[in-house]
Design a protein around this motif. Structure first.
Motif, short mmCIF file in Angstrom:
data_model
loop_
_atom_site.label_atom_id
_atom_site.label_comp_id
_atom_site.label_asym_id
_atom_site.label_seq_id
_atom_site.Cartn_x
_atom_site.Cartn_y
_atom_site.Cartn_z
N VAL A 103 -1.04 -6.07 -12.74
CA VAL A 103 -1.97 -5.01 -12.35
C VAL A 103 -2.56 -5.30 -10.97
O VAL A 103 -2.69 -4.40 -10.13
CB VAL A 103 -3.08 -4.87 -13.41
N ILE A 104 -2.89 -6.56 -10.72
CA ILE A 104 -3.40 -6.94 -9.41
C ILE A 104 -2.32 -6.71 -8.35
O ILE A 104 -2.59 -6.20 -7.25
CB ILE A 104 -3.87 -8.41 -9.42
N GLY A 105 -1.07 -7.07 -8.68
CA GLY A 105 0.02 -6.85 -7.75
C GLY A 105 0.21 -5.38 -7.40
O GLY A 105 0.36 -5.01 -6.23
N ARG A 106 0.16 -4.52 -8.39
CA ARG A 106 0.30 -3.08 -8.14
C ARG A 106 -0.86 -2.56 -7.30
O ARG A 106 -0.68 -1.71 -6.43
CB ARG A 106 0.34 -2.32 -9.47
N SER A 107 -2.04 -3.08 -7.57
CA SER A 107 -3.22 -2.63 -6.82
C SER A 107 -3.12 -3.01 -5.36
O SER A 107 -3.47 -2.22 -4.46
CB SER A 107 -4.49 -3.24 -7.44
N ILE A 108 -2.64 -4.21 -5.08
CA ILE A 108 -2.49 -4.66 -3.69
C ILE A 108 -1.41 -3.83 -2.99
O ILE A 108 -1.58 -3.41 -1.83
CB ILE A 108 -2.16 -6.16 -3.65
N LYS A 109 -0.31 -3.60 -3.67
CA LYS A 109 0.76 -2.78 -3.07
C LYS A 109 0.25 -1.38 -2.74
O LYS A 109 0.54 -0.84 -1.67
CB LYS A 109 1.95 -2.70 -4.03
N GLN A 110 -0.47 -0.80 -3.68
CA GLN A 110 -1.01 0.54 -3.46
C GLN A 110 -1.98 0.56 -2.29
O GLN A 110 -1.95 1.46 -1.45
CB GLN A 110 -1.71 1.03 -4.74
N HIS A 111 -2.82 -0.45 -2.22
CA HIS A 111 -3.81 -0.54 -1.14
C HIS A 111 -3.14 -0.65 0.23
O HIS A 111 -3.55 0.01 1.19
CB HIS A 111 -4.71 -1.75 -1.38
N LEU A 112 -2.11 -1.48 0.32
CA LEU A 112 -1.46 -1.72 1.60
C LEU A 112 -0.35 -0.72 1.91
O LEU A 112 0.23 -0.75 2.99
CB LEU A 112 -0.89 -3.14 1.63
N GLY A 113 -0.05 0.15 0.95
CA GLY A 113 1.02 1.12 1.16
C GLY A 113 2.38 0.47 1.21
O GLY A 113 3.29 0.96 1.89
N LEU A 114 2.53 -0.63 0.48
CA LEU A 114 3.80 -1.35 0.48
C LEU A 114 4.63 -0.95 -0.73
O LEU A 114 4.09 -0.59 -1.78
CB LEU A 114 3.54 -2.86 0.46
N ASN A 115 5.92 -1.06 -0.61
CA ASN A 115 6.83 -0.71 -1.69
C ASN A 115 7.84 -1.84 -1.87
O ASN A 115 8.96 -1.77 -1.38
CB ASN A 115 7.54 0.62 -1.40
N PHE A 116 7.41 -2.89 -2.57
CA PHE A 116 8.32 -4.00 -2.82
C PHE A 116 9.32 -3.61 -3.89
O PHE A 116 9.00 -2.87 -4.81
CB PHE A 116 7.55 -5.23 -3.31
N PRO A 117 10.52 -4.12 -3.83
CA PRO A 117 11.48 -3.85 -4.90
C PRO A 117 11.05 -4.53 -6.19
O PRO A 117 10.49 -5.63 -6.16
CB PRO A 117 12.79 -4.45 -4.37
N GLU A 118 11.29 -3.85 -7.32
CA GLU A 118 10.99 -4.46 -8.60
C GLU A 118 11.89 -5.68 -8.80
O GLU A 118 13.04 -5.70 -8.39
CB GLU A 118 11.25 -3.48 -9.75
N SER A 119 11.33 -6.69 -9.48
CA SER A 119 12.16 -7.83 -9.82
C SER A 119 13.11 -7.45 -10.95
O SER A 119 12.93 -6.44 -11.62
CB SER A 119 11.28 -9.00 -10.27
N ALA A 120 14.13 -8.26 -11.17
CA ALA A 120 15.09 -7.99 -12.25
C ALA A 120 14.38 -7.97 -13.60
O ALA A 120 14.70 -7.16 -14.47
CB ALA A 120 16.19 -9.05 -12.22
N ALA A 121 13.39 -8.87 -13.78
CA ALA A 121 12.67 -8.92 -15.05
C ALA A 121 11.87 -7.65 -15.29
O ALA A 121 11.81 -7.14 -16.40
CB ALA A 121 11.74 -10.14 -15.08
N THR A 122 11.26 -7.11 -14.22
CA THR A 122 10.51 -5.87 -14.36
C THR A 122 11.44 -4.72 -14.68
O THR A 122 11.14 -3.87 -15.53
CB THR A 122 9.72 -5.58 -13.08
N LYS A 123 12.58 -4.64 -14.01
CA LYS A 123 13.54 -3.58 -14.28
C LYS A 123 14.00 -3.62 -15.74
O LYS A 123 14.10 -2.60 -16.41
CB LYS A 123 14.75 -3.71 -13.35
#
Length: 362
Positions: free
Chosen positions: A330-350
């Motif tokens: 959740v913290i990771g998603r929040s930081i990505k949203q804040h910075l407007g970044l779009n990191f690729p999902e990891s294999a585990a997340t997929k």
């Protein structure tokens, strides 16, 4: 844009793993506990560095980021000094109380782009936390913090934690809750191999339950899910609970309920007498692995090398103290949203997202 995170007080890697599942790169985890070395590096891409954060220099920390354009610093200092129970024994003069000041020292010198920390809700009552927040504001960070019900983000546990986010790039905050309906104990560990007290799974050494004395076997057999020692025959009630002071601890020697989230796990969750940690139907406390799952760790998360001995106290401490992996995500998603970044999902997340999609279709 190159992004790099550093996880101070990383423990077994709960926060790092959550960030990694969201594609947020973490280069290193730092902790003083040598037992955390194996689980951190066995399950995460970052390097484990055994070091006392109070002795860590700003220059060394700064160098860990290399040529990163965006620098993230997590610093989830040990929560024990700030818990109401520990304050009976721990004092402001002990070293652990000052770790937030060292976190602030490093932030002020290195000036990472984004800061995050997690701790018990009562940390906000203490001067050290207020000083920490003021130090961030003085360093031109926008600061957000609030007490979060982790079950509203998919953790199968009633765990309330203070989460802080701070940024040098404008307002920041945690994303909205993701789960209207809480995950339950049954959702999390209902599939686990049946196990008796004192036994371990042949397939997973961490799926091991502590032994129970004959007296405690009688007690857990007299316990009902969600109940307490007050349900027992008088002959089974401990002397300490008959006293007036003991009556204020109704949740010890209790069983969990299948269809509710687990209670907040402590470092002694493997012990039936330490809280409502009894299995909903088996005559034992939950196993080490079941506790790790309730903390959001994947079932395959390795905590000890293959063939190494399993020590309840060491692993209970690591797992009970961990930042839940779900909260790391959740913290990771929040930081990505804040910075407007779009990191690729990891294999585990997929894989996890695909499984969830298949379950919904089914």
């Amino acid at each position: 844009m190159k992004v790099a995170g550093i996880d101070l007080f990383c423990g077994a890697g709960g926060l790092t793993h959550g960030l990694a599942l969201e594609g947020v790169p973490v280069r290193a985890g730092i902790d003083i506990d040598p037992a955390c070395h194996f689980p951190y590096e066995a399950n995460n891409p970052g390097q484990f560095i055994r070091s006392d954060v109070s002795q860590l220099s700003a220059d060394v920390l700064d160098g860990m980021y290399g040529d990163a354009d965006v620098r993230i610093l997590a610093g989830c200092a040990p929560c024990q000094p700030f818990s109401p129970y520990a304050q009976r024994y721990d004092t402001v003069g002990t070293e652990r109380w000052g770790l937030l000041y060292h976190f602030a020292r490093l932030v002020t010198a290195v000036k990472p782009d984004v800061i995050t920390m997690e701790n018990v809700p009562t940390v906000s009552r203490h001067a050290v936390f207020l000083d920490f927040v003021q130090a961030l504001k003085d360093a031109k960070y926008q600061v957000w913090f609030d007490v979060v019900d982790c079950s509203s983000y998919g953790l199968p546990q009633r765990r309330r934690r203070l989460v802080l986010l701070a940024s040098r790039h404008g307002n920041i905050g945690l994303i909205d809750p993701t789960h209207e309906q809480a995950m339950t104990v049954r959702d999390a560990i209902g599939h686990m191999e049946p196990l008796d007290a004192g036994k371990a799974s042949a397939r997973d050494p961490l799926h091991v339950a502590a032994t129970l004395s004959e007296r405690n076997l009688q007690r857990i057999r007299a316990s009902r899910p969600g109940g307490s020692w007050k349900d027992w025959p008088e002959s089974l009630v401990a002397d300490c609970h008959r006293a007036d002071t003991g009556k204020t601890y109704p949740s010890v020697y209790g069983r969990m309920r299948w269809d509710e989230p687990a209670p907040t796990l402590t470092t002694q969750y493997y012990a039936f007498g330490s809280g409502r940690f009894g299995h909903p139907e088996r005559d034992r406390a939950i196993s080490l692995r079941e506790g790790a799952i309730l903390q959001g760790f994947p079932q395959a998360y390795a905590f000890v090398p293959e063939g190494a001995p399993v020590h309840f106290k060491t692993l209970g401490r690591m797992i009970g103290n961990a930042v839940p992996v779900v909260i790391g995500q959740v913290i990771g998603r929040s930081i990505k949203q804040h910075l407007g970044l779009n990191f690729p999902e990891s294999a585990a997340t997929k894989e996890a997202n695909a499984s969830e999609h298949e379950a919904v279709i089914a």
